[in-house]
Design an enzyme around this catalytic site. Sequence first.
Site, PDB file in Angstrom:
ATOM      1  N   GLY A  40     -18.618   3.570   0.282  1.00 16.82           N
ATOM      2  CA  GLY A  40     -17.575   2.870   1.016  1.00 16.82           C
ATOM      3  C   GLY A  40     -16.364   3.732   1.338  1.00 16.82           C
ATOM      4  CB  ILE A  41     -13.041   2.746   2.694  1.00 11.04           C
ATOM      5  CG1 ILE A  41     -13.538   2.184   4.037  1.00 11.04           C
ATOM      6  CG2 ILE A  41     -11.665   3.390   2.872  1.00 11.04           C
ATOM      7  CD1 ILE A  41     -13.689   3.225   5.122  1.00 11.04           C
ATOM      8  N   GLY A 195       5.426   2.702   7.307  1.00  8.42           N
ATOM      9  CA  GLY A 195       4.991   1.954   6.140  1.00  8.42           C
ATOM     10  C   GLY A 195       5.076   2.797   4.884  1.00  8.42           C
ATOM     11  CB  SER A 196       7.355   3.128   2.260  1.00 13.72           C
ATOM     12  OG  SER A 196       7.877   1.903   1.776  1.00 13.72           O
ATOM     13  CB  ALA A 284       0.585   3.755   6.240  1.00 19.04           C
ATOM     14  CB  VAL A 287      -6.188  -2.544   4.616  1.00 26.04           C
ATOM     15  CG1 VAL A 287      -5.905  -1.061   4.509  1.00 26.04           C
ATOM     16  CG2 VAL A 287      -6.018  -3.211   3.247  1.00 26.04           C
ATOM     17  CB  ALA A 334     -11.288   1.286  -5.928  1.00 26.13           C
ATOM     18  CG  HIS A 460       5.218  15.134 -31.590  1.00 26.14           C
ATOM     19  ND1 HIS A 460       6.214  14.885 -30.661  1.00 26.14           N
ATOM     20  CD2 HIS A 460       5.511  16.335 -32.151  1.00 26.14           C
ATOM     21  CE1 HIS A 460       7.065  15.884 -30.664  1.00 26.14           C
ATOM     22  NE2 HIS A 460       6.664  16.786 -31.573  1.00 26.14           N
TER      23      HIS A 460
END
Length: 481
Positions: A40-41, A195-196, A284, A287, A334, A460
Amino acid sequence: MAENYDVIIIGSGPGGYVTAVRSAQLGLKTAIVEREHLGGICLNWGCIPTKALLRSAEIKHYADHPGAYGLKIDGPVTADVKAVVERSRGVSARLNGGVGFLMKKNKVDVIWGEAKLTKPGEIVVSKTSKKPMEPQHPVPKGTKGEGTYTAKHIILATGARPRALPGIEPDGKLIWTYFEAMVPKEMPKSLLVMGSGAIGIEFASFYRTMGTEVTVVELLPAVMPVEDAEVSKFAQKQFEKQGMKIILEAKVTKVEKGANSVTAHVEMKDGKVEKIIAERMISAVGVQGNIENLGLETLGIKTDRGCVIVDGYGRTNVPGIYAIGDVAGPPMLAHKAEHEGVICIEKIANVPGVHGLDKSKIPGCTYCNPQVASVGLTEAKAKAEGRDIRVGRFQFAANGKAIALGEDQGFIKTIFDKKTGQLLGAHMVGAEVTELIQGFVVAMNLETTEEELMHTVFPHPTLSEMMKESVLDAYGRALNA
């Protein structure tokens, strides 16, 4: 005579192929229909190849600043655009082949073509009008083709495509979608991103690091508007320090095309219009689900705003028909599609203990520089729900590993219910936070309280220590700040 299956899945993106694998694991005779490319995409033109591009940009960023690490590189670092793109496409091709292997391994039949629902339990597959988009993504050997197929359960996993604004439709040359933005033949000297959201900001970050002058136009008052306000403001400052120009509360109303540039008419908050010239433009603006030509109207399957309406198990209003992933609505991610598909098929197979999808515990990640990751409620949403909350923060600048890495810009923010200690949300901005967020996702899924997080031992030196410190800070107990 139609070939019969227990389950047929339409679409082989992350949701589709993962569902097919799980279906086969459960002993169901399974087929998957694909018209263009396995994976797919996401695998071919989204999640994976964009991360390969961003990795190249990250390496260039480090090479551009060797002095910060006590190193010296003679001469400027230049990008071989062709090689950068070829690497990205090679990563995609490798995983595309992997999906084909998984289908064969799990004995899932691959049917090549375009599927259409004709009645409950039946689809007709016709010759695809789509061709594999690259020679490296050929039609898999051994696939089936045109014909009628039946199954008791049919799952729609057809994904989504870029949304186009009327009058500003992408043309593939001057106005790009993410398809064209992923395979530039050369780096444009200037770029306007409309678009952001995650897609827009990731490409803005990639192209800016590669040396392109980037302007981002956002309709709302903040970049990445779904994120917590503090994270959004911090990220914007970092983007601007890198030389990115960001225009908020503005919209592109018109685009004039030249021979090798566009002139965008940008209407500002005060109503004034500014003309911005750029060599290329990326649209952008979101979708939309691929719901056309599937026969949904014939069966009376309900949709809303371009997506199929489903319940928490992927069930539509028509028995035996299901939908998962982007075509089933937001969040269009996804990992949401994969998990949604597993829930759907396990419910079909009557696996004990299956729970409906809880969208409040789905993480979101943006792989820009700096990275952004989050899960659960923002501070504003928690307050809007009337919650009495505690908020903790911890800065990268106080973490030894971050300082050693030369990545001391960023912070981690946690939000708790003051009465119960329930973790309501976690928000991060900085290096590798897309890898850290899952710790809080697990904590939320296990209904972990602040007390349990405080008593968890973090290694750590690691960036993950900041997660615990943020929790401690919410309760006035931070040890390193």
